[in-house]
Design a protein around this motif. Structure first.
Motif, PDB file in Angstrom:
ATOM      1  N   PRO A 263       0.800  -1.238   0.000  1.00 42.36           N
ATOM      2  CA  PRO A 263       0.000   0.000   0.000  1.00 42.36           C
ATOM      3  C   PRO A 263       0.829   1.283   0.000  1.00 42.36           C
ATOM      4  CG  PRO A 263       0.250  -0.762   2.236  1.00 42.36           C
ATOM      5  CD  PRO A 263       1.055  -1.721   1.381  1.00 42.36           C
ATOM      6  N   GLU A 264       2.152   1.173  -0.142  1.00 33.58           N
ATOM      7  CA  GLU A 264       3.007   2.351   0.015  1.00 33.58           C
ATOM      8  C   GLU A 264       2.635   3.483  -0.947  1.00 33.58           C
ATOM      9  OE1 GLU A 264       5.332  -1.194   1.472  1.00 33.58           O
ATOM     10  OE2 GLU A 264       4.025  -0.730  -0.249  1.00 33.58           O
ATOM     11  N   GLN A 265       2.338   3.107  -2.208  1.00 32.76           N
ATOM     12  CA  GLN A 265       2.011   4.133  -3.207  1.00 32.76           C
ATOM     13  C   GLN A 265       0.521   4.209  -3.508  1.00 32.76           C
ATOM     14  OE1 GLN A 265       5.396   2.370  -5.640  1.00 32.76           O
ATOM     15  NE2 GLN A 265       5.317   4.439  -6.495  1.00 32.76           N
ATOM     16  N   ILE A 266      -0.127   3.073  -3.573  1.00 30.99           N
ATOM     17  CA  ILE A 266      -1.575   3.027  -3.793  1.00 30.99           C
ATOM     18  C   ILE A 266      -2.188   2.033  -2.818  1.00 30.99           C
ATOM     19  CG2 ILE A 266      -3.411   2.286  -5.373  1.00 30.99           C
ATOM     20  CD1 ILE A 266      -1.955   3.499  -7.654  1.00 30.99           C
ATOM     21  N   ARG A 267      -3.176   2.492  -2.089  1.00 30.20           N
ATOM     22  CA  ARG A 267      -3.922   1.599  -1.197  1.00 30.20           C
ATOM     23  C   ARG A 267      -5.027   0.923  -2.005  1.00 30.20           C
ATOM     24  NH1 ARG A 267      -2.328   2.872   4.038  1.00 30.20           N
ATOM     25  NH2 ARG A 267      -1.419   4.959   4.256  1.00 30.20           N
ATOM     26  N   LEU A 268      -5.366  -0.315  -1.599  1.00 28.46           N
ATOM     27  CA  LEU A 268      -6.343  -1.108  -2.361  1.00 28.46           C
ATOM     28  C   LEU A 268      -7.344  -1.741  -1.411  1.00 28.46           C
ATOM     29  CD1 LEU A 268      -7.130  -2.380  -5.160  1.00 28.46           C
ATOM     30  CD2 LEU A 268      -5.558  -4.243  -4.591  1.00 28.46           C
ATOM     31  N   ILE A 269      -8.612  -1.664  -1.797  1.00 29.24           N
ATOM     32  CA  ILE A 269      -9.664  -2.244  -0.961  1.00 29.24           C
ATOM     33  C   ILE A 269     -10.731  -2.889  -1.852  1.00 29.24           C
ATOM     34  CG2 ILE A 269     -10.872  -0.017  -0.849  1.00 29.24           C
ATOM     35  CD1 ILE A 269     -11.879  -0.798   1.923  1.00 29.24           C
ATOM     36  N   SER A 270     -11.260  -4.034  -1.431  1.00 27.87           N
ATOM     37  CA  SER A 270     -12.370  -4.697  -2.125  1.00 27.87           C
ATOM     38  C   SER A 270     -13.685  -4.339  -1.429  1.00 27.87           C
ATOM     39  CB  SER A 270     -12.183  -6.214  -2.109  1.00 27.87           C
ATOM     40  OG  SER A 270     -13.386  -6.874  -2.457  1.00 27.87           O
ATOM     41  N   LEU A 271     -14.704  -4.080  -2.222  1.00 24.45           N
ATOM     42  CA  LEU A 271     -16.010  -3.732  -1.661  1.00 24.45           C
ATOM     43  C   LEU A 271     -16.900  -4.958  -1.452  1.00 24.45           C
ATOM     44  CD1 LEU A 271     -16.803  -0.477  -3.677  1.00 24.45           C
ATOM     45  CD2 LEU A 271     -15.675  -0.727  -1.447  1.00 24.45           C
ATOM     46  N   THR A 272     -16.438  -6.127  -1.870  1.00 20.73           N
ATOM     47  CA  THR A 272     -17.185  -7.366  -1.632  1.00 20.73           C
ATOM     48  C   THR A 272     -16.198  -8.435  -1.215  1.00 20.73           C
ATOM     49  OG1 THR A 272     -18.735  -6.737  -3.385  1.00 20.73           O
ATOM     50  CG2 THR A 272     -18.891  -8.979  -2.563  1.00 20.73           C
ATOM     51  N   GLY A 273     -15.954  -8.501   0.084  1.00 17.10           N
ATOM     52  CA  GLY A 273     -14.927  -9.391   0.601  1.00 17.10           C
ATOM     53  C   GLY A 273     -15.243 -10.860   0.426  1.00 17.10           C
ATOM     54  N   HIS A 274     -14.205 -11.640   0.140  1.00 19.52           N
ATOM     55  CA  HIS A 274     -14.286 -13.082  -0.034  1.00 19.52           C
ATOM     56  C   HIS A 274     -13.106 -13.682   0.722  1.00 19.52           C
ATOM     57  CE1 HIS A 274     -13.628 -16.872  -2.448  1.00 19.52           C
ATOM     58  NE2 HIS A 274     -14.936 -16.930  -2.290  1.00 19.52           N
ATOM     59  N   ILE A 275     -13.212 -14.910   1.127  1.00 14.55           N
ATOM     60  CA  ILE A 275     -12.185 -15.533   1.959  1.00 14.55           C
ATOM     61  C   ILE A 275     -10.799 -15.500   1.307  1.00 14.55           C
ATOM     62  CG2 ILE A 275     -12.588 -17.875   1.055  1.00 14.55           C
ATOM     63  CD1 ILE A 275     -12.123 -18.866   3.953  1.00 14.55           C
ATOM     64  N   ILE A 276     -10.765 -15.479  -0.033  1.00 10.64           N
ATOM     65  CA  ILE A 276      -9.482 -15.515  -0.734  1.00 10.64           C
ATOM     66  C   ILE A 276      -8.641 -14.274  -0.459  1.00 10.64           C
ATOM     67  CG2 ILE A 276     -10.290 -14.423  -2.881  1.00 10.64           C
ATOM     68  CD1 ILE A 276      -8.551 -16.496  -4.375  1.00 10.64           C
ATOM     69  N   GLY A 277      -9.296 -13.137  -0.147  1.00  4.92           N
ATOM     70  CA  GLY A 277      -8.569 -11.890   0.084  1.00  4.92           C
ATOM     71  C   GLY A 277      -7.583 -11.971   1.231  1.00  4.92           C
ATOM     72  N   GLY A 278      -7.875 -12.817   2.203  1.00  4.83           N
ATOM     73  CA  GLY A 278      -6.988 -12.955   3.355  1.00  4.83           C
ATOM     74  C   GLY A 278      -5.853 -13.933   3.134  1.00  4.83           C
ATOM     75  N   MET A 279      -5.789 -14.556   1.938  1.00  5.64           N
ATOM     76  CA  MET A 279      -4.773 -15.569   1.660  1.00  5.64           C
ATOM     77  C   MET A 279      -3.752 -15.111   0.633  1.00  5.64           C
ATOM     78  SD  MET A 279      -5.706 -17.919   3.713  1.00  5.64           S
ATOM     79  CE  MET A 279      -4.692 -19.296   3.195  1.00  5.64           C
ATOM     80  N   LEU A 280      -3.864 -13.863   0.170  1.00 12.31           N
ATOM     81  CA  LEU A 280      -2.951 -13.359  -0.849  1.00 12.31           C
ATOM     82  C   LEU A 280      -1.586 -13.027  -0.242  1.00 12.31           C
ATOM     83  CD1 LEU A 280      -5.446 -10.938  -2.626  1.00 12.31           C
ATOM     84  CD2 LEU A 280      -4.818 -13.251  -3.349  1.00 12.31           C
ATOM     85  N   GLU A 281      -0.582 -12.888  -1.111  1.00 10.64           N
ATOM     86  CA  GLU A 281       0.749 -12.517  -0.637  1.00 10.64           C
ATOM     87  C   GLU A 281       0.700 -11.179   0.092  1.00 10.64           C
ATOM     88  OE1 GLU A 281       5.260 -11.691  -2.374  1.00 10.64           O
ATOM     89  OE2 GLU A 281       3.682 -12.455  -3.685  1.00 10.64           O
ATOM     90  N   THR A 282      -0.012 -10.213  -0.512  1.00  8.72           N
ATOM     91  CA  THR A 282      -0.368  -8.975   0.188  1.00  8.72           C
ATOM     92  C   THR A 282      -1.859  -9.075   0.471  1.00  8.72           C
ATOM     93  OG1 THR A 282       1.295  -7.689  -1.016  1.00  8.72           O
ATOM     94  CG2 THR A 282      -0.474  -6.458   0.068  1.00  8.72           C
ATOM     95  N   THR A 283      -2.203  -9.356   1.720  1.00  7.78           N
ATOM     96  CA  THR A 283      -3.618  -9.580   2.033  1.00  7.78           C
ATOM     97  C   THR A 283      -4.430  -8.308   1.766  1.00  7.78           C
ATOM     98  OG1 THR A 283      -3.224  -9.033   4.359  1.00  7.78           O
ATOM     99  CG2 THR A 283      -3.129 -11.363   3.732  1.00  7.78           C
TER     100      THR A 283
END
Length: 331
Positions: A263-283
């Motif tokens: 998130p240093e340069q651009i922050r990212l957020i999902s508006l419809t969370g799914h379990i996969i989001g917590g398993m990414l290299e950058t959660t």
């Protein structure tokens, strides 16, 4: 293949007695019933479920129409639907449409003419007349995630609040150039998320940057292309909101290829969370909805309406859930 007559002959009873014993429609002496069931087992008799359903006027089956299951929140919703339907003695038939209105129409027609008592649908918004016609013919219709028609029952999320709160959250983290990866405004959640995003920007005095691609909306490619479009529109972008997780993953890939750190340069957020989001290299930070519970409620609402003794059926019900922010590494 063994028949009802074969079972009756082996058990030395009438065919009608076998039918009563198997279907539990009236009293059969325990000893006689035990003999019948033993004959059923020995002969391997399988009842004709279709004929049985037609006689009873119920198929005990629900059709579920969704855009896609793979890597989407619809997979969790589907698990909830199947779990509750099974508990209540119902089976499920699943149709994937990829948000194509023609495919959706074909699915609905097949389900209508097939053996289902009701339909749960995340619709495109293009087949409203057909859905109302199916409802008027006696089949139960429940909308899931997408309320395209207020005359039909629904289980949804407050998407406008979701877009609003996510935008306010990013601004509180210092973001001033917030982009939105969205979908067609003809589908209710995308319109409502945009409304919340636009309202928050107006209150905060910020400018809008949004993107829509021609790729299938619930795909990695869609998020990837939209992220590139956002960067082209606004090189000073410091945050991206993706409508769904799979778009966010595609966006994250595009940012990495452009040498932009999250998130240093651009922050990212999902508006419809799914379990996969917590398993990414950058959660991935997300607005999480109670997807499994929504599936349970949609199935329960549908089956209660199917089994309602009243005619006409009960008025439409609308159940609205709220999303909650789950902060992770991407913001």
């Amino acid at each position: 293949m063994a028949t009802l007559k074969d079972v009756a002959r082996m058990a030395n009873v009438d065919v009608s007695t076998v039918s009563r014993a198997i279907n539990n429609t009236s009293y059969v002496h325990p000893d006689t019933k035990a003999r019948i069931l033993a004959s059923v087992k020995e002969l391997g008799y399988q009842p004709n479920v279709i004929a049985q359903s037609l006689r009873q006027g119920k198929r005990h089956t629900i059709g579920v129409v969704v855009p896609r299951l793979h890597m989407t929140v619809f997979a969790e919703i589907m698990q909830g639907i199947e779990e509750e339907a099974r508990r209540l003695g119902y089976a499920t038939l699943i149709c994937n449409t990829e948000d194509d209105s023609k495919t959706e129409r074909e699915c609905l027609t097949r389900l209508r003419n097939g053996f289902v008592d009701g339909i749960i649908i995340a619709g495109t918004g293009h087949n409203g007349r057909l859905l109302r016609d199916i409802r008027s013919s006696g089949l139960t219709i429940t909308q899931i995630l997408r309320q395209q028609d207020t005359t039909l029952s629904s289980v949804i999320v407050n998407y406008e609040n979701c877009g609003y709160e996510a935008t306010k959250y990013l601004e509180s983290r210092g973001c001033r150039e917030i982009g939105l990866i969205n979908g067609t405004m003809k589908i209710a959640p995308y319109q409502e998320r945009y409304n919340g995003y636009h309202r928050a920007l107006k209150e905060l005095g910020l400018s809008e940057t949004s993107a829509i691609s021609s790729s299938p909306v619930n795909s990695l490619e869609y998020g990837y292309q939209c992220a590139l479009d956002l960067l082209e529109q606004n090189p000073n972008l410091d945050a991206i909101m993706a409508a769904v997780d799979v778009q966010g993953i595609g966006a994250m890939r595009a940012l990495k290829e452009q040498g932009i750190k999250v998130p240093e340069q651009i922050r990212l957020i999902s508006l419809t969370g799914h379990i996969i989001g917590g398993m990414l290299e950058t959660t991935m930070t997300s607005m999480e909805m109670p997807a499994h519970e929504m599936g349970l409620k949609a199935a329960l609402m549908t089956i209660r309406d199917i089994e309602s003794p009243t005619e006409p059926k009960t008025p439409p019900q609308h159940l609205v859930f709220t999303s909650s922010l789950v902060e992770r590494e991407s913001s």
